[in-house]
Design a protein around this motif. Structure first.
Motif, PDB file in Angstrom:
ATOM      1  N   GLU A 296     -23.892 -34.092 -34.784  1.00  0.00           N
ATOM      2  CA  GLU A 296     -22.602 -34.718 -34.456  1.00  0.00           C
ATOM      3  C   GLU A 296     -22.778 -35.847 -33.452  1.00  0.00           C
ATOM      4  O   GLU A 296     -22.142 -36.895 -33.548  1.00  0.00           O
ATOM      5  N   ALA A 297     -23.690 -35.664 -32.492  1.00  0.00           N
ATOM      6  CA  ALA A 297     -23.879 -36.663 -31.430  1.00  0.00           C
ATOM      7  C   ALA A 297     -24.588 -37.913 -31.927  1.00  0.00           C
ATOM      8  O   ALA A 297     -24.173 -39.032 -31.596  1.00  0.00           O
ATOM      9  N   VAL A 298     -25.666 -37.766 -32.701  1.00  0.00           N
ATOM     10  CA  VAL A 298     -26.493 -38.940 -33.034  1.00  0.00           C
ATOM     11  C   VAL A 298     -26.845 -39.067 -34.514  1.00  0.00           C
ATOM     12  O   VAL A 298     -27.606 -39.959 -34.888  1.00  0.00           O
ATOM     13  N   GLY A 299     -26.286 -38.200 -35.344  1.00  0.00           N
ATOM     14  CA  GLY A 299     -26.642 -38.208 -36.767  1.00  0.00           C
ATOM     15  C   GLY A 299     -26.321 -39.507 -37.486  1.00  0.00           C
ATOM     16  O   GLY A 299     -26.951 -39.827 -38.496  1.00  0.00           O
ATOM     17  N   SER A 300     -25.375 -40.268 -36.954  1.00  0.00           N
ATOM     18  CA  SER A 300     -25.031 -41.547 -37.584  1.00  0.00           C
ATOM     19  C   SER A 300     -25.958 -42.671 -37.111  1.00  0.00           C
ATOM     20  O   SER A 300     -25.948 -43.768 -37.666  1.00  0.00           O
ATOM     21  N   GLN A 301     -26.771 -42.393 -36.067  1.00  0.00           N
ATOM     22  CA  GLN A 301     -27.622 -43.442 -35.480  1.00  0.00           C
ATOM     23  C   GLN A 301     -29.096 -43.318 -35.867  1.00  0.00           C
ATOM     24  O   GLN A 301     -29.837 -44.299 -35.817  1.00  0.00           O
ATOM     25  N   MET A 302     -29.531 -42.109 -36.200  1.00  0.00           N
ATOM     26  CA  MET A 302     -30.946 -41.907 -36.534  1.00  0.00           C
ATOM     27  C   MET A 302     -31.074 -40.717 -37.470  1.00  0.00           C
ATOM     28  O   MET A 302     -30.153 -39.907 -37.604  1.00  0.00           O
ATOM     29  N   GLU A 303     -32.228 -40.610 -38.113  1.00  0.00           N
ATOM     30  CA  GLU A 303     -32.466 -39.534 -39.079  1.00  0.00           C
ATOM     31  C   GLU A 303     -32.770 -38.237 -38.324  1.00  0.00           C
ATOM     32  O   GLU A 303     -33.599 -38.229 -37.415  1.00  0.00           O
ATOM     33  N   ILE A 304     -32.097 -37.162 -38.709  1.00  0.00           N
ATOM     34  CA  ILE A 304     -32.282 -35.871 -38.035  1.00  0.00           C
ATOM     35  C   ILE A 304     -33.136 -34.966 -38.911  1.00  0.00           C
ATOM     36  O   ILE A 304     -32.769 -34.639 -40.042  1.00  0.00           O
ATOM     37  N   MET A 305     -34.280 -34.563 -38.361  1.00  0.00           N
ATOM     38  CA  MET A 305     -35.160 -33.602 -39.022  1.00  0.00           C
ATOM     39  C   MET A 305     -35.053 -32.266 -38.301  1.00  0.00           C
ATOM     40  O   MET A 305     -34.696 -32.217 -37.122  1.00  0.00           O
ATOM     41  N   PHE A 306     -35.380 -31.197 -38.995  1.00  0.00           N
ATOM     42  CA  PHE A 306     -35.226 -29.851 -38.436  1.00  0.00           C
ATOM     43  C   PHE A 306     -36.551 -29.111 -38.473  1.00  0.00           C
ATOM     44  O   PHE A 306     -37.290 -29.186 -39.458  1.00  0.00           O
TER      45      PHE A 306
END
Length: 386
Positions: A296-306
């Motif tokens: 929610e905080a940065v998912g629109s700015q960079m790719e989120i890996m888990f």
């Protein structure tokens, strides 16, 4: 490997085929292993919403990872000492990943060197970097990754202070190893492992050996490593690395929204939500618990890996449903490597691929892009969509 049905089957084989010290190095966590257990328990607690009579005949697991095509949203995470799970372990794991159409990440603390792997595979791979006090050596290491045409640099940011892994101490897991009668007996009962490791290119840290003055013998090298993890590491060092590394940068080890916001300003293309597989801060949040907040905080700015606890295709689906774009596996493929070399890693990837495909079918989705909270039974979106 036709009777292998799940990652746990590979784990059991790994435990039988590899000496206990090296199996435990891959399998166990820090201190009381609370975070290690939470990574699994919190994933398993997430339930799916079963759907029926949806046409799922054209399921497609392909996606992109850092802008490159991938056959499924999976990455082999950096794991140290792979070459001690199986001779030439890093090369074999990289080959299996590339044959499957997914990225492989080589650890700084690998047995085979960057150059060894680059000479043995056809395509670029990712390189993971630990920043040590000797910045000249780190600069040279980055330049070696550039020369090897590595396609991404994964900067691990959660290891400047090392969490104690009790089992490694109990096993005398040192370089060189502390020998005991029980350890000699354990090694003697693993002749296939011994011959594989002896046939391998190396039996020490390939990226470090010979590149530093005074570390040509293994004991000196071990002493150097123990002093090198840098407690002064900070965001300015990320800037410095960006000034040297021209390619894609991934920050691995983000477990807090404030840190994620800083990561988004750093120029990195992606971050990995990770607690180092429960091997660092025991009592930290599980990776899946914090994932939605970071998305929610940065998912629109960079790719989120888990990263953290993935042992099945169902686990991959859970992380994707909560906003991750792809998942890293460490133990899951290390178990495959220890169980059966390259074929074992291929089997681990295949198991996860097939489980993900079946789970997509039973939750009524055909593509990776369709996976969101609506596939989960306990999410507000899942309930509202009924």
């Amino acid at each position: 490997m036709k009777h292998i049905t799940c990652i746990e089957d590979l784990r059991q084989l790994h435990m039988r085929r590899v000496p206990k010290a090296f199996f435990d190095y891959a399998d166990r966590g820090s201190y009381t292993e609370q975070t290690l257990r939470a990574n699994r328990a919190d994933l398993e607690a997430i339930r799916f919403r079963q759907r029926i009579l949806v046409d799922v005949s054209k399921r497609d697991l392909s996606t992109t990872i850092l802008g490159e095509p991938a056959s499924l949203p999976l990455i082999l995470a950096p794991v140290g000492l792979l070459g001690m799970q199986h001779g030439d372990g890093e090369i074999l794991a990289c080959r299996a990943a590339q044959a499957a159409g997914i990225p492989f990440t080589l650890s700084t603390m690998s047995i085979c060197s960057i150059e060894d792997v680059a000479a043995s595979v056809d395509k670029p791979f990712w390189f993971q970097l630990y920043v040590m006090k000797d910045r000249g050596f780190i600069k040279a290491l980055i330049e070696r990754a550039i020369a090897a045409k590595c396609s991404a640099l994964v900067l691990t940011v959660d290891l400047q202070v090392i969490g104690q892994r009790h089992q490694d101490i109990k096993n005398g897991m040192t370089v060189p190893p502390e020998w005991s009668l029980s350890k000699l007996f354990d090694f003697a009962t693993k002749p296939a492992w011994i011959s594989g490791v002896l046939r391998g290119k190396r039996r020490t840290f390939g990226n470090l050996m010979g590149h530093l003055k005074g570390t040509d013998d293994i004991t000196a090298l071990s002493s150097w490593i123990s002093t090198q993890f840098d407690t002064s590491l900070n965001w300015k060092d990320v800037e410095w690395i960006r000034s040297i590394w021209p390619g894609k940068l991934v920050l691995k080890g983000i477990l807090d929204v404030e840190d994620a916001n800083e990561a988004a300003k750093s120029g990195a293309q992606a971050l990995v939500v990770s607690n180092h597989g429960g091997r660092q801060l025991d009592g930290a949040l599980s990776s899946i618990e914090i994932l939605p907040e970071i998305v929610e905080a940065v998912g629109s700015q960079m790719e989120i890996m888990f990263d953290g606890g993935i042992r099945s295709g169902q686990d991959v689906m859970r992380a994707l449903a909560l906003g991750a774009k792809s998942c890293m596996i460490g133990r899951a493929f290390a178990h495959g490597l220890g169980a059966g070399g390259e074929a074992g890693v291929a089997k681990a990837i295949d198991l996860i691929r097939n489980e993900l495909s079946v789970t997509m079918g039973l939750t009524g989705v055909n593509t990776i892009a369709e996976i969101d909270e609506r596939v989960l039974a306990d999410s507000p979106r899942g309930h509202n969509a009924r």
